[in-house]
Design an enzyme around this catalytic site. Structure first.
Site, PDB file in Angstrom:
ATOM      1  N   LEU A  43      -3.360  23.268  15.079  1.00  0.00           N
ATOM      2  CA  LEU A  43      -4.160  24.465  14.805  1.00  0.00           C
ATOM      3  C   LEU A  43      -4.293  25.352  16.025  1.00  0.00           C
ATOM      4  O   LEU A  43      -4.554  24.856  17.121  1.00  0.00           O
ATOM      5  CB  LEU A  43      -5.571  24.022  14.385  1.00  0.00           C
ATOM      6  N   ASP A  46      -9.139  30.686  18.476  1.00  0.00           N
ATOM      7  CA  ASP A  46      -9.471  31.843  19.318  1.00  0.00           C
ATOM      8  C   ASP A  46      -8.469  32.087  20.452  1.00  0.00           C
ATOM      9  O   ASP A  46      -8.035  31.142  21.103  1.00  0.00           O
ATOM     10  CB  ASP A  46     -10.809  31.635  20.038  1.00  0.00           C
ATOM     11  N   GLN A  62      -7.103  28.396  21.532  1.00  0.00           N
ATOM     12  CA  GLN A  62      -7.754  27.140  21.191  1.00  0.00           C
ATOM     13  C   GLN A  62      -6.760  26.335  20.380  1.00  0.00           C
ATOM     14  O   GLN A  62      -6.221  26.836  19.378  1.00  0.00           O
ATOM     15  CB  GLN A  62      -9.012  27.411  20.360  1.00  0.00           C
ATOM     16  N   SER A 106     -13.834  27.884  23.989  1.00  0.00           N
ATOM     17  CA  SER A 106     -13.326  29.221  24.337  1.00  0.00           C
ATOM     18  C   SER A 106     -13.867  29.783  25.636  1.00  0.00           C
ATOM     19  O   SER A 106     -14.949  29.417  26.096  1.00  0.00           O
ATOM     20  CB  SER A 106     -13.637  30.184  23.203  1.00  0.00           C
ATOM     21  N   ARG A 165     -21.934  29.333  24.395  1.00  0.00           N
ATOM     22  CA  ARG A 165     -20.514  29.117  24.731  1.00  0.00           C
ATOM     23  C   ARG A 165     -19.736  30.429  24.819  1.00  0.00           C
ATOM     24  O   ARG A 165     -20.274  31.497  24.590  1.00  0.00           O
ATOM     25  CB  ARG A 165     -19.876  28.194  23.679  1.00  0.00           C
ATOM     26  N   ASP A 166     -18.456  30.301  25.106  1.00  0.00           N
ATOM     27  CA  ASP A 166     -17.482  31.400  25.131  1.00  0.00           C
ATOM     28  C   ASP A 166     -17.718  32.380  26.280  1.00  0.00           C
ATOM     29  O   ASP A 166     -17.868  33.594  26.066  1.00  0.00           O
ATOM     30  CB  ASP A 166     -17.467  32.164  23.774  1.00  0.00           C
ATOM     31  N   GLU A 224     -20.550  34.608  18.421  1.00  0.00           N
ATOM     32  CA  GLU A 224     -19.462  33.949  19.129  1.00  0.00           C
ATOM     33  C   GLU A 224     -18.630  35.006  19.862  1.00  0.00           C
ATOM     34  O   GLU A 224     -18.540  36.160  19.437  1.00  0.00           O
ATOM     35  CB  GLU A 224     -18.582  33.166  18.139  1.00  0.00           C
TER      36      GLU A 224
HETATM   37  C1  FRU Z   1     -15.024  30.535  17.598  1.00  0.00           C
HETATM   38  C2  FRU Z   1     -15.437  29.204  18.212  1.00  0.00           C
HETATM   39  C3  FRU Z   1     -16.046  29.401  19.586  1.00  0.00           C
HETATM   40  C4  FRU Z   1     -15.789  28.064  20.225  1.00  0.00           C
HETATM   41  C5  FRU Z   1     -14.436  27.719  19.693  1.00  0.00           C
HETATM   42  C6  FRU Z   1     -14.190  26.255  19.500  1.00  0.00           C
HETATM   43  O1  FRU Z   1     -14.050  30.382  16.625  1.00  0.00           O
HETATM   44  O2  FRU Z   1     -16.316  28.519  17.361  1.00  0.00           O
HETATM   45  O3  FRU Z   1     -17.392  29.793  19.565  1.00  0.00           O
HETATM   46  O4  FRU Z   1     -15.809  28.131  21.627  1.00  0.00           O
HETATM   47  O5  FRU Z   1     -14.323  28.380  18.450  1.00  0.00           O
HETATM   48  O6  FRU Z   1     -12.877  26.046  19.098  1.00  0.00           O
END
Ligand code: FRU
Length: 485
Positions: A43, A46, A62, A106, A165-166, A224
């Site tokens: 898969l 992001d 990701q 991410s 996160r992110d 996100e």
């Molecule tokens: C967005 C998300 C982010 C996270 C990542 C994990 O699609 O949920 O917030 O960091 O994917 O794969």
């Protein structure tokens, strides 16, 4: 659909040999993309770590190696000199320490000219599966692979939920400071953005506060992948709000929106000039990230995940799924974003084809709209039935796009038809088709529509109302798709 146990989803990849067979199998899929970045196996979701550094564009996605499942996430790294031709560079970040034991989630990147620095979320979980997200960093090594710092830059705040996160990093020349924007959720489950600042990219980080966005105090349950960029003197805030439905978006609870306004770094307030808008009106467009170090004041360059959380797609049966969108240039016109495919994509066009009602599996279409209503149906069967059906309603200046006619239907629960509203009559559509995606740019980028589409062997025709102008080019390969781990 395959049921995955937690153990299967979170298995650590010990050696490339463990996924070689999967890679070989995935390569035989009829839906592998020709000019879009896609997962080497498993898969992709992001876009991460997107930046220009020493003349090379770096992009990661990701990545879950094992299959089309949101399990243990790696960063998979690809590079390009022109944003069109991409090479697989191997694993960028792997979850191999305490702070990211359950995933390198991410984040972004920035170049200071000599170093390329990556910022990511270390997704730590303890034995009870309680999550602690850390903001971590890595530096691109001489061998082209990122090297992680031993310790995180900072941990989470306990006055917000576990959803922090992110990290998106930006440098503010006026303030001579770096800022990190973190997507977050308050304890009472409202989405927002946390801001951290430092004079140094790798130390001295302190919490500056929650970004104030007047009017958006209760807009979705989590934001996100936040991203702030200045384009032609205006600030643009892009984020992916979730856990909420928005008008005109069917049953979907995942969105990617933007606000144009002014960012005040003293008061940490983003004051929007107008309402939020959808970045893209299609079914599958999420977690968009702009590149760092673009080096132009009047544009940003953005890539998104073609796909959505909680959604499922036909290629999952083949143990892979996901695609990056084409990179697009963002500019501001009349208080809105104008989004255009990067010009270098033209170089992928083969000799123009005579429009004969058939659709090559990787092609670009240029559609000139007649006055009034019209239909354009892509991926139809030979008799013109089925397919991805676009209907333009000139009185309301709306394109309705319906994918319910395709042989393979998916995500029917979120809705199979969506509208792309326009401010002006539809004149032109530029459409990029690859083996599992279609990206539409209306009126030179005034509105866009991105969707996954998984045509079967008989769905390679198109039909259009008389008077619709069609020009058509096959597109050449620009992703190498090699087994580099
Ligand atoms: C967005 C998300 C982010 C996270 C990542 C994990 O699609 O949920 O917030 O960091 O994917 O794969």
């Amino acid at each position: 659909m395959k049921e995955w146990t937690r153990e299967e989803r979170y298995r650590v990849l010990q050696s490339p040999d463990e996924i070689r067979d999967l890679y070989d199998r995935v390569q035989t899929s009829p839906w592998r993309q020709r000019y879009h970045v896609q997962p080497v196996t498993g898969l992709s979701s992001d876009p991460n770590g997107f930046a220009l550094h020493k003349g090379v564009w770096h992009l990661c996605y990701q990545w879950c190696p094992w299959g089309a499942v949101h399990g243990l996430k790696y960063w998979y790294h690809v590079t390009s000199e022109d944003l069109v031709h991409w090479r697989n560079a191997g694993i960028g970040l792997k979850p191999d320490c305490f702070y990211d034991n359950r995933g390198t989630h991410s984040g972004s990147a920035i170049s200071d000219g000599s170093d390329l620095i990556f910022y990511y979320t270390g997704n730590h979980r303890d034995e009870d599966w309680t999550r602690t997200p850390y903001t971590c960093a890595a530096i691109l090594g001489a061998d082209g692979r990122p090297r992680k710092l031993e310790k995180p830059l900072f941990g989470p705040r306990d006055d917000y939920s576990e959803h922090q996160r992110d990290p998106k990093v930006v440098y503010n020349a006026e303030k001579k400071r770096y800022y990190i924007f973190i997507g977050a959720q308050t304890l009472d489950k409202r989405g927002g953005v946390l801001v951290y600042e430092s004079e140094q990219p790798l130390s001295g980080w302190r919490f500056a506060g929650q970004l104030k966005v007047p009017g958006y105090e209760a807009f979705g349950g989590m934001w996100e992948c936040p991203y702030i960029v200045n384009i032609s003197g205006k600030d643009v805030l892009i984020f992916s709000p979730q856990y909420t439905k928005l008008p005109g978006r069917g049953e979907s609870t995942n969105h990617n929106v933007y606000l144009i306004g002014r960012m005040d770094y003293d008061t940490l307030t983003f004051t929007p000039d107008g309402p939020y808008r959808h970045l893209d009106f299609g079914f599958d467009f999420y977690a968009a990230q702009g590149a760092a170090n673009v080096g132009a004041a009047d544009k940003a360059i953005l890539i998104a995940w073609i796909g959505l959380p909680d959604n499922h797609y036909p290629s999952e049966e083949e143990d892979w799924e996901g695609s990056m969108s084409l990179p697009r240039e963002l500019r501001i016109r009349g208080g809105k974003l104008l989004q255009t495919p990067i010009p270098a994509l033209r170089g992928l066009r083969g000799p123009e084809l005579e429009p004969d009602g058939t659709l090559p599996p990787a092609c670009e279409l240029e559609i000139t709209a007649p006055a009034g209503d019209f239909d354009l149906n892509l991926f139809t069967r030979e008799d013109g039935t089925g397919g991805l059906r676009l209907r333009y309603d000139s009185a309301n200046r709306v394109c309705r796009i319906d994918r319910s006619g395709m042989d393979l239907r998916f995500n029917t629960q979120v809705g199979e038809a969506l509208d792309m509203p326009l401010d002006a009559p539809l004149r032109k559509l530029q459409i990029y088709i690859d083996h599992n995606s279609a990206e539409l740019f209306a009126n030179d980028g005034a509105a866009t529509f991105t969707t996954h589409v998984y045509p079967t062997g008989r769905e390679f025709h198109y039909t259009a109302t008389e008077g619709v102008g069609v020009r058509l080019w096959p597109m050449s390969r620009s992703v190498t798709d090699e087994f580099v781990i």
